[in-house]
Design a protein around this motif. Structure first.
Motif, PDB file in Angstrom:
ATOM      1  N   TYR A  96      25.010 -11.555  22.085  1.00 28.99           N
ATOM      2  CA  TYR A  96      23.890 -12.277  21.360  1.00 28.99           C
ATOM      3  C   TYR A  96      24.411 -13.812  20.629  1.00 28.99           C
ATOM      4  N   VAL A  97      25.903 -13.665  20.279  1.00 30.21           N
ATOM      5  CA  VAL A  97      26.443 -14.747  19.611  1.00 30.21           C
ATOM      6  C   VAL A  97      26.627 -15.953  20.803  1.00 30.21           C
ATOM      7  N   VAL A 103      22.571   4.948  24.762  1.00 29.10           N
ATOM      8  CA  VAL A 103      23.838   5.884  25.057  1.00 29.10           C
ATOM      9  C   VAL A 103      23.660   6.531  26.169  1.00 29.10           C
ATOM     10  N   TYR A 104      24.852   6.362  27.175  1.00 27.25           N
ATOM     11  CA  TYR A 104      25.209   7.108  28.269  1.00 27.25           C
ATOM     12  C   TYR A 104      26.349   7.384  28.550  1.00 27.25           C
ATOM     13  N   PRO A 105      26.566   8.239  29.343  1.00 28.49           N
ATOM     14  CA  PRO A 105      28.113   8.777  29.771  1.00 28.49           C
ATOM     15  C   PRO A 105      29.024   7.433  29.845  1.00 28.49           C
ATOM     16  N   GLY A 106      30.043   7.624  28.940  1.00 27.98           N
ATOM     17  CA  GLY A 106      31.154   6.314  29.291  1.00 27.98           C
ATOM     18  C   GLY A 106      30.339   4.899  28.733  1.00 27.98           C
ATOM     19  N   MET A 107      29.220   5.092  28.020  1.00 23.21           N
ATOM     20  CA  MET A 107      28.532   3.800  27.617  1.00 23.21           C
ATOM     21  C   MET A 107      28.200   4.061  26.070  1.00 23.21           C
ATOM     22  N   GLU A 108      28.941   4.178  24.963  1.00 22.96           N
ATOM     23  CA  GLU A 108      28.615   4.412  23.881  1.00 22.96           C
ATOM     24  C   GLU A 108      28.761   3.103  22.837  1.00 22.96           C
ATOM     25  N   PRO A 109      27.680   2.348  22.658  1.00 26.71           N
ATOM     26  CA  PRO A 109      27.750   0.901  22.059  1.00 26.71           C
ATOM     27  C   PRO A 109      27.647   1.075  20.424  1.00 26.71           C
ATOM     28  N   PRO A 110      27.945  -0.012  19.937  1.00 23.34           N
ATOM     29  CA  PRO A 110      27.862   0.157  18.629  1.00 23.34           C
ATOM     30  C   PRO A 110      26.715   0.327  17.827  1.00 23.34           C
ATOM     31  N   PRO A 111      26.302   0.528  16.571  1.00 20.96           N
ATOM     32  CA  PRO A 111      25.337   0.926  15.986  1.00 20.96           C
ATOM     33  C   PRO A 111      24.202  -0.458  16.215  1.00 20.96           C
ATOM     34  N   LEU A 112      23.084  -0.221  16.505  1.00 17.40           N
ATOM     35  CA  LEU A 112      22.074  -1.291  16.378  1.00 17.40           C
ATOM     36  C   LEU A 112      22.129  -2.174  15.197  1.00 17.40           C
ATOM     37  N   GLU A 113      22.249  -1.548  14.165  1.00 21.68           N
ATOM     38  CA  GLU A 113      22.183  -2.358  12.898  1.00 21.68           C
ATOM     39  C   GLU A 113      23.276  -3.469  12.996  1.00 21.68           C
ATOM     40  N   ASP A 114      24.421  -3.404  13.980  1.00 21.22           N
ATOM     41  CA  ASP A 114      25.414  -4.288  13.927  1.00 21.22           C
ATOM     42  C   ASP A 114      24.780  -5.382  14.829  1.00 21.22           C
ATOM     43  N   TYR A 115      23.970  -5.274  15.703  1.00 22.59           N
ATOM     44  CA  TYR A 115      23.380  -6.071  16.448  1.00 22.59           C
ATOM     45  C   TYR A 115      22.603  -7.121  15.788  1.00 22.59           C
ATOM     46  N   PHE A 116      21.747  -6.392  14.949  1.00 16.03           N
ATOM     47  CA  PHE A 116      20.728  -6.941  14.093  1.00 16.03           C
ATOM     48  C   PHE A 116      21.267  -7.932  13.178  1.00 16.03           C
ATOM     49  N   GLN A 117      22.402  -7.431  12.474  1.00 12.38           N
ATOM     50  CA  GLN A 117      23.104  -8.333  11.464  1.00 12.38           C
ATOM     51  C   GLN A 117      23.775  -9.414  11.852  1.00 12.38           C
ATOM     52  N   ILE A 120      22.656 -10.892  14.975  1.00 11.92           N
ATOM     53  CA  ILE A 120      21.768 -11.947  15.353  1.00 11.92           C
ATOM     54  C   ILE A 120      21.186 -12.642  14.125  1.00 11.92           C
ATOM     55  N   HIS A 121      20.563 -12.095  13.047  1.00 15.34           N
ATOM     56  CA  HIS A 121      20.310 -12.478  12.057  1.00 15.34           C
ATOM     57  C   HIS A 121      20.890 -13.436  11.303  1.00 15.34           C
ATOM     58  N   ARG A 122      22.144 -13.558  11.232  1.00 18.43           N
ATOM     59  CA  ARG A 122      23.099 -14.321  10.792  1.00 18.43           C
ATOM     60  C   ARG A 122      23.252 -15.472  11.645  1.00 18.43           C
ATOM     61  N   HIS A 123      23.174 -15.546  12.943  1.00 18.21           N
ATOM     62  CA  HIS A 123      23.459 -16.722  13.942  1.00 18.21           C
ATOM     63  C   HIS A 123      22.187 -17.449  13.989  1.00 18.21           C
ATOM     64  N   PHE A 124      20.919 -16.649  13.541  1.00 16.08           N
ATOM     65  CA  PHE A 124      19.770 -17.087  13.867  1.00 16.08           C
ATOM     66  C   PHE A 124      19.461 -18.192  12.741  1.00 16.08           C
ATOM     67  N   GLU A 125      19.876 -17.616  11.565  1.00 14.59           N
ATOM     68  CA  GLU A 125      19.943 -18.389  10.167  1.00 14.59           C
ATOM     69  C   GLU A 125      20.421 -19.901  10.220  1.00 14.59           C
ATOM     70  N   ALA A 157      10.611 -20.628  11.198  1.00 16.30           N
ATOM     71  CA  ALA A 157      10.669 -20.298  12.518  1.00 16.30           C
ATOM     72  C   ALA A 157      10.965 -18.527  12.397  1.00 16.30           C
ATOM     73  N   GLU A 158      10.132 -18.166  13.620  1.00 10.27           N
ATOM     74  CA  GLU A 158      10.312 -16.806  13.770  1.00 10.27           C
ATOM     75  C   GLU A 158      11.236 -16.173  14.545  1.00 10.27           C
ATOM     76  N   LEU A 159      11.776 -15.058  14.594  1.00 11.96           N
ATOM     77  CA  LEU A 159      12.895 -14.423  15.205  1.00 11.96           C
ATOM     78  C   LEU A 159      12.191 -13.225  15.973  1.00 11.96           C
ATOM     79  N   TRP A 160      12.342 -13.073  17.311  1.00 10.07           N
ATOM     80  CA  TRP A 160      11.791 -12.028  18.005  1.00 10.07           C
ATOM     81  C   TRP A 160      12.898 -11.747  18.892  1.00 10.07           C
TER      82      TRP A 160
END
Length: 403
Positions: free
Chosen positions: A195-196, A225-239, A241-246, A254-257
């Motif tokens: 997203y960055v 989460v799937y076998p062989g695909m364990e992503p970081p916590p979604l909170e990391d994505y949100f944080q 995204i919000h920082r770069h949106f700002e 402006a709204e963020l969707w």
């Protein structure tokens, strides 16, 4: 509808010869509340991931009020299910009749696009009988961005190139009451950096156009989460995204969707399939490439699996298996590997997890298959981003459960 405890309880009760879909309303409700309360903006459910009216009602009841619809069929279905929901027609290429019906009959005001021809089509389709253009259009220009950090690319079909985005944004701004920029980083993005990169491309497009932007839509791609695909916590994505949106050059209000599909629906469903035959390390099951296991066949997706023995216990020793589906086609093949007990045999069942996204939605009646019951269960999904326990003993790199 009768609620069962879990997949083994369903197998014992029904002894099914046809696949059985297991729905977990509590899991979908939890995912909806997570996005509704933690994403720093507005979350639109991408209906294509699973268009079940029951699921859509659950999401609405738990805070999801906006829906990303991609066809007039989805518009009609969601509007019938949720009369008060906000529908956003986010397919960049639409028929004029679909636009007209969505606007005049279903109250849709938000449309995405990636060409000036689509702008003109939207303007013509939403004009009144006297030819006056609509003054309440909310238009979103879709940018093409990289899918290199995602498991499934969405970079080829839609989106305007950065070099051409400026003029399209300027032209759209002149006719839109409200202007957004949207993109899609691909399905199952395994790092927030996806997203960055996309937001940096949005920054460049906005700066080049020099127009006021009212909304940034970071699209889907939020993983499960799937076998062989364990992503970081979604909170990391949100944080991130919000920082770069700002930091974007956009309107102060402006709204963020975002448009989660998989992340809201994957944990909703699993499926019980029956083994009809074993041939070495190949299992012939009653669901496959033309059904809920489409992704397992066509994009080599490895879903979590668990053995449900028809009689007694199965070995703790695991072995790699591939699956053949029920149709007569050789293409009805899922390579896996799927880790299951070495002594699994015909007559046993397998629970295949995380099929709420693009599983039930992809089922067809090809070759006369595709039937089966739908039941509700109360146990946890085979993997979860929302349970607060990423160390669930049912989850490993193989995501195998022997119960």
């Amino acid at each position: 509808m009768l609620e069962h405890l879990d997949a083994p309880a369903v197998a014992r009760t029904l002894a099914p010869d046809e696949p059985v879909i297991l729905n977990r309303p509590h899991a979908a409700a939890r995912a909806a509340r997570f996005f509704a309360t933690k994403f720093p903006g507005k979350s639109l459910y991408a209906v294509k991931a699973n268009p079940s009216p029951d699921l859509i009602q659950i999401l609405w009841d738990n805070g999801i009020t906006h829906f990303d619809v991609a066809s007039i069929g989805e518009v009609r279905m969601v509007r019938k299910t949720l009369p008060a929901a906000t529908l956003c027609f986010m397919h960049p290429v639409k028929t004029a009749s679909a636009i007209r019906e969505a606007y005049f009959q279903h109250g849709v005001r938000t449309f995405s696009l990636d060409t000036i021809e689509e702008v003109e089509k939207i303007l013509d389709a939403t004009a009144d009988e006297a030819g006056n253009q609509a003054t309440d259009l909310r238009l979103c220009v879709r940018l093409r961005v990289s899918s290199e950090y995602s498991e499934l690319s969405l970079a080829s079909k839609f989106g305007i190139d950065l070099a051409d985005a400026g003029p399209l944004l300027q032209a759209t701004r002149q006719v839109a009451d409200w202007l957004g920029v949207c993109f899609h980083v691909g399905s199952q993005a395994m790092t927030p950096f996806a997203y960055v990169q996309a937001l940096e491309r949005a920054r460049a497009a906005i700066a080049d156009a020099g127009v006021v932007i009212d909304m940034i839509d970071v699209g889907g791609g939020f993983p499960s989460v799937y076998p062989g695909m364990e992503p970081p916590p979604l909170e990391d994505y949100f944080q991130i995204i919000h920082r770069h949106f700002e930091a974007l050059p956009i309107a102060y209000n402006a709204e963020l969707w975002c448009e989660p599909g998989r992340a809201l629906s994957a944990e909703y469903s699993s499926m019980i399939v029956k083994i009809e035959k074993r041939r070495g390390d190949e299992l012939y099951i009653n669901e496959g490439a033309y059904g809920a296991l489409y992704d397992a066949a066509h994009v080599a997706w490895r879903f979590p699996v668990a053995c449900i023995a028809r009689d007694g216990q199965r070995s703790e020793e695991l072995q790699e298996f591939s699956f053949y589906g029920p149709t007569c086609d050789d293409a009805d093949f899922m390579e896996g590997p799927f880790m299951l007990p070495a002594d699994i045999k015909a007559g046993d069942w397998i629970e295949v997890g995380m099929l709420g996204a693009y599983g039930a939605a992809m089922r067809t009646a090809f070759n006369g298959f595709g039937t089966g019951d739908v039941v509700t269960v109360s146990d946890e999904p085979m993997a979860s981003l929302y349970s607060g326990d990423r160390k669930d003993p049912r989850v490993s790199d193989n995501v195998v459960s022997l119960r």
